[in-house]
Motif scaffolding. Sequence first.
Motif, short mmCIF file in Angstrom:
data_model
loop_
_atom_site.label_atom_id
_atom_site.label_comp_id
_atom_site.label_asym_id
_atom_site.label_seq_id
_atom_site.Cartn_x
_atom_site.Cartn_y
_atom_site.Cartn_z
N LEU A 160 8.03 -31.13 -13.21
CA LEU A 160 9.18 -30.80 -12.66
C LEU A 160 10.76 -31.54 -13.27
CD1 LEU A 160 10.17 -30.29 -10.25
CD2 LEU A 160 9.36 -32.75 -9.09
N LEU A 161 10.19 -32.62 -13.76
CA LEU A 161 10.63 -33.52 -14.73
C LEU A 161 11.55 -32.18 -15.88
CD1 LEU A 161 9.66 -36.61 -15.20
CD2 LEU A 161 11.53 -35.91 -13.94
N GLU A 162 11.31 -31.75 -16.34
CA GLU A 162 11.31 -31.03 -17.28
C GLU A 162 12.01 -29.47 -17.17
OE1 GLU A 162 13.07 -29.95 -20.94
OE2 GLU A 162 11.28 -31.10 -20.55
N LEU A 163 11.53 -28.84 -15.22
CA LEU A 163 12.35 -28.08 -14.83
C LEU A 163 14.56 -28.73 -13.96
CD1 LEU A 163 9.73 -25.91 -13.31
CD2 LEU A 163 11.14 -25.68 -14.42
N VAL A 164 13.94 -29.92 -13.78
CA VAL A 164 15.48 -30.68 -12.71
C VAL A 164 15.76 -30.95 -13.96
CG1 VAL A 164 16.05 -33.58 -12.15
CG2 VAL A 164 14.28 -31.45 -10.75
N ARG A 165 15.46 -31.36 -15.15
CA ARG A 165 16.47 -30.80 -16.13
C ARG A 165 17.83 -29.68 -16.57
NH1 ARG A 165 14.54 -31.83 -21.99
NH2 ARG A 165 16.35 -32.17 -22.43
N HIS A 166 17.05 -28.42 -15.94
CA HIS A 166 17.58 -26.94 -16.68
C HIS A 166 18.50 -26.71 -15.24
CE1 HIS A 166 16.91 -28.01 -21.43
NE2 HIS A 166 15.85 -28.61 -20.34
N PRO A 167 19.19 -27.12 -14.10
CA PRO A 167 18.85 -26.43 -12.73
C PRO A 167 19.59 -25.06 -13.06
CG PRO A 167 20.42 -28.29 -13.01
CD PRO A 167 19.66 -28.79 -14.04
N GLY A 168 19.99 -24.97 -12.41
CA GLY A 168 19.80 -23.11 -12.39
C GLY A 168 19.75 -21.75 -13.78
N GLN A 169 18.76 -22.44 -14.94
CA GLN A 169 18.33 -22.28 -15.90
C GLN A 169 17.11 -21.91 -15.90
OE1 GLN A 169 19.50 -24.10 -19.62
NE2 GLN A 169 21.17 -25.26 -18.86
N VAL A 170 17.08 -20.09 -16.48
CA VAL A 170 15.79 -20.24 -16.72
C VAL A 170 14.65 -20.48 -18.32
CG1 VAL A 170 14.41 -17.62 -17.04
CG2 VAL A 170 16.22 -17.62 -15.35
N LEU A 171 13.64 -20.51 -17.52
CA LEU A 171 12.69 -21.62 -18.70
C LEU A 171 11.58 -20.75 -18.97
CD1 LEU A 171 13.14 -25.30 -18.18
CD2 LEU A 171 14.45 -23.95 -19.28
N ASN A 172 11.21 -20.20 -20.38
CA ASN A 172 10.56 -19.47 -20.32
C ASN A 172 9.28 -19.82 -20.37
OD1 ASN A 172 9.65 -20.02 -23.20
ND2 ASN A 172 11.72 -18.13 -23.87
N ARG A 173 7.45 -19.90 -20.43
CA ARG A 173 6.77 -20.45 -20.19
C ARG A 173 6.54 -21.11 -21.81
NH1 ARG A 173 6.43 -16.43 -17.07
NH2 ARG A 173 4.74 -16.68 -14.90
N ARG A 174 6.72 -20.31 -22.58
CA ARG A 174 6.61 -20.69 -24.08
C ARG A 174 7.41 -22.18 -24.27
NH1 ARG A 174 4.29 -18.40 -29.30
NH2 ARG A 174 4.98 -16.54 -27.95
N TYR A 175 8.37 -21.87 -23.85
CA TYR A 175 9.31 -23.22 -23.97
C TYR A 175 8.47 -24.40 -22.85
CZ TYR A 175 12.63 -26.61 -22.77
OH TYR A 175 13.97 -28.47 -22.52
#
Length: 226
Positions: A160-175
Amino acid sequence: MRVAGILLVEDDPSVRTGLELALTRQGHSVTAYATGEEALDHVRARRPEIVILDVMLPGIDGVEVCRRIRRLDSLPIILLTARGDDLDMVVGLEAGADDYVVKPVEPRVLDARIRAVLRRLESASADRISFGDLVVDRGALKVTLANREIHLTPTELRLLLELVRHPGQVLNRRYLLRAVWDHNHVADSRLVDACVQRIRAKIEPVPAEPVFIHTVRGFGYRFSPP
């Protein structure tokens, strides 16, 4: 090197003894049991830092042990799964496990996974971010929703912290695998999917219709709070 208090649960005597000796040589403090019942008693009486849990156990199986531990505590859990037991592994992840290792496992690989989980526990920057009713406090490692604390496992919190660090950005599963689990194999992407499902069940008003964590089909996930 960080020393961990490990609870090892493995019914095969040779595997249990081998891993116990190897992890002890790596500097960890290991308590080993053969059954889920003994493991649950230990968690209640003396909280370990991390649990290494075989899926196939006599009596209460590893998946059920995982579920019961989750009712008591958010401590990290790594599953030991037999090669080819994908269904058991997926069910275990959905039950709340943080990671998995396929047997037979090299002790050095298991040690690396343990240390990666412990690093995830220790890495957070002081920051408090609000998204409407959802508040993520990176310094206190605390998440609240409508002033109610949400209990996340260390891996759920790190994701959740990693997702919150990049609001609005698509983060792929490998990353996300690299950032959260220190994995490089895209085949482990089910770790991400299972963890996202667990987070949604805790923070989304309607998990099947998420408003915080959105799936971008074919790519990954995007944190887009309303």
